[in-house]
Design a protein around this motif. Structure first.
Motif, PDB file in Angstrom:
ATOM      1  N   UNK A 254      50.883  68.162  48.829  1.00 40.30           N
ATOM      2  CA  UNK A 254      52.004  68.088  49.134  1.00 40.30           C
ATOM      3  C   UNK A 254      51.966  66.565  49.510  1.00 40.30           C
ATOM      4  N   UNK A 255      50.320  66.143  49.523  1.00 42.15           N
ATOM      5  CA  UNK A 255      49.904  64.730  49.577  1.00 42.15           C
ATOM      6  C   UNK A 255      49.305  64.525  50.432  1.00 42.15           C
ATOM      7  N   UNK A 256      48.853  65.160  51.512  1.00 39.52           N
ATOM      8  CA  UNK A 256      47.719  65.212  52.882  1.00 39.52           C
ATOM      9  C   UNK A 256      47.018  65.030  52.571  1.00 39.52           C
ATOM     10  N   UNK A 257      46.687  63.655  51.500  1.00 41.16           N
ATOM     11  CA  UNK A 257      44.834  63.777  50.853  1.00 41.16           C
ATOM     12  C   UNK A 257      43.698  63.254  52.402  1.00 41.16           C
ATOM     13  N   UNK A 258      44.271  62.181  53.368  1.00 41.97           N
ATOM     14  CA  UNK A 258      43.245  61.289  54.113  1.00 41.97           C
ATOM     15  C   UNK A 258      42.779  63.361  55.277  1.00 41.97           C
TER      16      UNK A 258
END
Length: 487
Positions: A254-258
């Motif tokens: 969903x985009x929470x890579x960090x």
């Protein structure tokens, strides 16, 4: 000799070294240097290059004169030598002045050397430490002891160098060890606190190397009891976390890579369901990394780039067996981030092959002539045979605590990438029980995934961050890095 020494001293006083316009060395402490950006570091080093350019054909007699004064222990020269040691930007002469001061065996000379023990130059630290020991070896432990419990970079740097004094500088062909200070083994033996200290530091991340190496050359009859006593005081490692978080992969997609990687790294050791979940996270990460590698490799190839080795080495079926062999050697699973890189990405090398000439100009940037620290990660297929011999040697020691971490060397350092003699390779230390180990020896010492992120932020050439004042460098990153996937 007295008259000859006075003549040498007079000649040095009258030399261009003391001319008002001769470049002066910029002093900087270890702590201050660590905080400086690369550009400011280069500016501080500029005086050294200017001094060498001015004196390239003239400095040899000055260097030899300084050495002669040291050999003669001509104490009237100490003030002049001290000035050269503090201010001379001409490195060969400054180094000779430092060694001459050490040879004087004089309190004033030792004072001068010790006053720069926190200087950022390695020779300043090294000679300052030797001065402390030569002045009074039995008092040296009390002076250095606070460094071994402090955590700041100054304490660690000086502490590491102090312990390294007890490590042989060379081993002769017949196996005879030689120390840079011939009295170092007796100093180590005279004060048993050094033995106990090294035994207690064997597992220390920053000071473990010199501590272990010093003990390897100590009397086994004393070293083994000290190692056992230190082991008895050491608390057992905490058990690995095994319970899965449950949503790492979904959040990552969903985009929470960090955030997902930050959470994965929070566990010092992982196993079971948690390791399986983090392995899946690493797989998702390296799928994106692999697509980025393929994209940049294709663009470089179209531009006529000739890399040192294959731009992209695809994973091979045999890699699974190679990984298993490394795990058997080190006694632990590979960290998930590296395991996934080898299984999904394979290997990458965008280092220009200097034998191919100057190289193409890409986006108006003559990339081959710039220190870019181009991305290179060795594939699994090149690692196994190279590292096993070295690792096997480490196991042949008298006590298990003297076995250091296995260094898995994954890339040459940035200077070797330019085919210039440089520092140690970039490496990961194994065994590593967590999710994502530090990529060591590289300037930033980032976790492996973050190191890859930093590389791709600069289109695979991370030292371009130091060339952002050049429009061509900015244009290159924009063109070559267009459309890369965040990961």
């Amino acid at each position: 000799m007295s008259q000859d020494a006075e003549d040498i001293l007079g000649g040095l006083r009258a030399s261009p070294l003391f001319a008002p316009d001769f470049p002066k060395r910029a002093r900087c402490s270890i702590a201050a240097w660590a905080l400086l950006p690369e550009g400011e570091r280069r500016a501080l080093d500029q005086a050294s290059g200017e001094a060498m350019e001015r004196a390239r054909t003239a400095y040899r007699p000055w260097e030899e004169g300084v050495r002669t004064l040291g050999k003669a222990r001509y104490t009237p020269a100490i003030p002049l030598l001290a000035q050269l040691w503090r201010d001379c930007a001409l490195m060969p002469v400054r180094a000779s002045a430092g060694h001459a001061l050490l040879a004087m065996d004089d309190p004033a000379a030792y004072d001068t050397l010790e006053s720069l023990i926190e200087d950022r130059e390695a020779i300043s630290i090294h000679l300052g430490i030797r001065a402390v020991f030569r002045r009074n070896p039995l008092a040296a432990f009390d002076q250095f002891a606070p460094l071994f419990t402090a955590q700041d970079i100054t304490a660690v740097t000086i502490g590491h160098e102090a312990l390294s004094l007890f490590v042989p500088s060379i081993v002769l062909a017949d196996g005879t060890p030689c120390w840079i200070e011939s009295e170092a083994p007796s100093w180590f033996k005279q004060d048993p606190r050094w033995l106990a200290l090294c035994a207690g530091l064997c597992r220390d991340e920053r000071l473990g190397d010199p501590a272990r190496m010093a003990l390897c050359h100590a009397d086994p009859g004393s070293a083994l009891p000290a190692l056992e006593a230190a082991r008895a005081k050491r608390p057992p490692p905490p058990p690995p976390a095994t319970r899965a978080i449950g949503d790492l992969v979904a959040r990552y997609r969903a985009g929470d890579h960090l955030g997902t990687w930050r959470e994965a790294r929070a566990f010092p050791a992982i196993a079971g369901d948690l390791r399986a979940e983090i392995a899946a996270l690493a797989g998702e990460t390296m799928l994106r990394t692999a697509r980025n590698v393929a994209l940049i490799s294709e663009r470089l190839q179209r531009a006529g780039w000739q890399s040192l080795g294959f731009m992209r080495t695809l994973p091979e079926p045999a890699d699974a067996a190679r990984i298993a062999a490394i795990e058997q050697m080190t006694g632990a699973r590979l960290p998930p981030s590296l395991d996934a890189f080898w299984r999904v990405v394979g290997g990458v090398s965008w280092v220009w092959d200097c034998d191919r000439g100057a190289g193409p100009v890409v986006a108006d940037l003559p990339l081959a002539g710039i220190d870019t620290d181009a991305l290179l990660i060795e594939p699994c297929s090149t690692i196994e045979s190279f590292c096993f011999e070295v690792w096997e040697e480490q196991k042949d020691v008298v006590h298990p605590d003297l076995i250091g971490p296995f260094r898995l060397e994954l890339a040459p350092d940035r200077l070797h990438k330019m085919q210039v003699s440089g520092g140690p390779p970039y490496a990961i230390e194994l065994p590593f029980p967590g999710a994502d180990p530090l990529f060591r020896q590289e300037d930033h010492a980032l976790p492996f995934v973050d190191y890859l992120r930093d590389c791709f932020a600069w289109a695979g050439f991370p030292h371009l961050k130091h060339h952002t004042d050049q429009a061509a460098a900015r244009r290159f990153v924009g063109i070559l890095g267009r459309g890369l996937e965040p990961f």
